[in-house]
Scaffold this motif. Structure first.
Motif, mmCIF file in Angstrom:
data_model
loop_
_atom_site.group_PDB
_atom_site.id
_atom_site.type_symbol
_atom_site.label_atom_id
_atom_site.label_comp_id
_atom_site.label_asym_id
_atom_site.label_seq_id
_atom_site.Cartn_x
_atom_site.Cartn_y
_atom_site.Cartn_z
ATOM 1 N N TYR A 189 1.115 -1.599 0.016
ATOM 2 C CA TYR A 189 0.275 0.168 0.019
ATOM 3 C C TYR A 189 1.209 1.228 -0.294
ATOM 4 N N LEU A 190 1.961 0.759 1.087
ATOM 5 C CA LEU A 190 2.816 2.670 0.489
ATOM 6 C C LEU A 190 3.590 2.847 -0.214
ATOM 7 N N LEU A 191 3.730 1.218 -0.886
ATOM 8 C CA LEU A 191 4.674 1.468 -2.595
ATOM 9 C C LEU A 191 3.599 2.413 -3.337
ATOM 10 N N GLY A 192 2.189 1.834 -3.512
ATOM 11 C CA GLY A 192 1.032 2.122 -4.750
ATOM 12 C C GLY A 192 1.153 3.704 -4.148
ATOM 13 N N SER A 193 1.212 4.174 -2.992
ATOM 14 C CA SER A 193 0.566 5.493 -2.788
ATOM 15 C C SER A 193 1.789 6.041 -3.259
ATOM 16 N N HIS B 73 -2.494 3.198 -5.147
ATOM 17 C CA HIS B 73 -2.378 4.274 -6.335
ATOM 18 C C HIS B 73 -3.483 4.932 -6.141
ATOM 19 N N LEU B 74 -4.953 3.895 -6.098
ATOM 20 C CA LEU B 74 -6.490 4.824 -5.972
ATOM 21 C C LEU B 74 -6.615 5.970 -4.544
ATOM 22 N N PHE B 75 -5.809 5.344 -3.306
ATOM 23 C CA PHE B 75 -6.159 6.507 -2.274
ATOM 24 C C PHE B 75 -5.018 6.200 -2.031
ATOM 25 N N PRO B 76 -3.885 7.626 -2.238
ATOM 26 C CA PRO B 76 -1.886 7.695 -1.607
ATOM 27 C C PRO B 76 -2.393 8.066 -0.740
ATOM 28 N N LEU B 77 -1.357 7.475 0.293
ATOM 29 C CA LEU B 77 -1.830 8.080 1.773
ATOM 30 C C LEU B 77 -1.136 9.621 1.350
ATOM 31 N N TYR B 78 0.415 9.391 0.535
ATOM 32 C CA TYR B 78 0.626 10.699 0.710
ATOM 33 C C TYR B 78 0.536 12.132 -0.263
ATOM 34 N N PHE B 79 -0.488 12.034 -0.965
ATOM 35 C CA PHE B 79 -1.293 12.985 -1.918
ATOM 36 C C PHE B 79 -3.010 12.956 -1.271
ATOM 37 N N ARG B 80 -2.762 13.127 0.236
ATOM 38 C CA ARG B 80 -4.916 13.278 0.369
ATOM 39 C C ARG B 80 -5.499 11.971 -0.457
ATOM 40 N N PHE B 81 -5.087 11.285 -0.117
ATOM 41 C CA PHE B 81 -6.188 9.631 -1.313
ATOM 42 C C PHE B 81 -6.511 10.340 -2.497
ATOM 43 N N ARG B 82 -5.815 11.467 -3.446
ATOM 44 C CA ARG B 82 -6.213 11.361 -4.417
ATOM 45 C C ARG B 82 -5.580 10.990 -5.569
ATOM 46 N N GLY B 83 -5.647 9.701 -6.186
ATOM 47 C CA GLY B 83 -4.614 9.450 -7.008
ATOM 48 C C GLY B 83 -5.462 8.391 -8.344
ATOM 49 N N ALA C 78 -2.814 0.663 -14.534
ATOM 50 C CA ALA C 78 -1.647 0.039 -14.750
ATOM 51 C C ALA C 78 -0.899 -0.741 -14.029
ATOM 52 N N THR C 79 -1.221 -0.011 -12.416
ATOM 53 C CA THR C 79 -0.412 -0.703 -10.882
ATOM 54 C C THR C 79 -1.214 -2.149 -11.458
ATOM 55 N N ALA C 80 -2.552 -2.793 -11.885
ATOM 56 C CA ALA C 80 -3.304 -3.732 -11.521
ATOM 57 C C ALA C 80 -2.765 -4.643 -13.189
#
Length: 189
Positions: free
Chosen positions: A10-14, A91-101, A106-108
């Protein structure tokens, strides 16, 4: 081990490569222009081919890497798939970017590449064909993603439930695109 890898996935996906690359290069924030999506297609619209390709590669790798690590750790295929889902959730809900992904396609694809490469190949070919015929990225994603489910059900049933959940998430993230497609106002290239 699987919970730790799921959290790391999840953290990497963020990590949003679209946002990071736009900041590094002074390009427009993809969430503020074009389709408003932090993904490769919108980066193509806003920043050109080079940044779009780099975004695509980064997004694919952040879906693939956690699955490969889970495989090396000896986790089952289903656990690997759920860990891949966690990367897509990042990627969908990135912790580092206010959950706006982004929308997670592509990640899937990266996750599928690690789980069962023939399904990833099928998705990529379906996406490319649909995009070639329609010039519509969202429609290509909405066709390619569910198309992998019968193949997984037949060849890798352990990955079917996680991929089904992922397909529903991707369709849900494209709900605005679906409205635009039905209304005839979806963006084309």
């Amino acid at each position: 081990m699987s919970w730790l890898l799921a959290t790391l996935a999840y953290l990497l996906g963020s990590l949003s490569f679209a946002i990071l690359l736009s900041r590094l290069t002074g390009s427009p924030d993809p969430r503020m222009g074009g389709s408003g999506n932090a993904g490769a297609t919108n980066m193509l619209r806003l920043a050109g081919k080079k940044l779009a390709v780099l975004t695509l590669l980064g997004d694919v790798c952040k879906g693939l890497l956690p699955v490969l690590i889970a495989d090396l750790a000896g986790l089952s295929l289903q656990q690997q798939a759920w860990i891949g889902v966690c990367a897509v959730l990042g990627h969908l809900f990135p912790l580092y970017f206010r959950f706006r992904g982004g929308k997670g396609v592509a990640t899937a694809a990266g996750m599928l590449l690690g789980i069962y490469p023939p399904a990833a190949l099928l998705a990529v070919l379906a996406w490319l064909l649909t995009f070639y015929l329609t010039r519509t990225s969202s429609l290509a994603a909405l066709i390619a993603t569910p198309l992998t489910l019968p193949l997984l059900a037949w060849q890798e049933p352990a990955a079917l439930l996680p991929m089904s959940v992922l397909t529903l998430l991707i369709v849900w993230r494209h709900r605005g695109n679906l409205r635009d497609l039905f209304a005839g106002r979806e963006r084309h290239f």
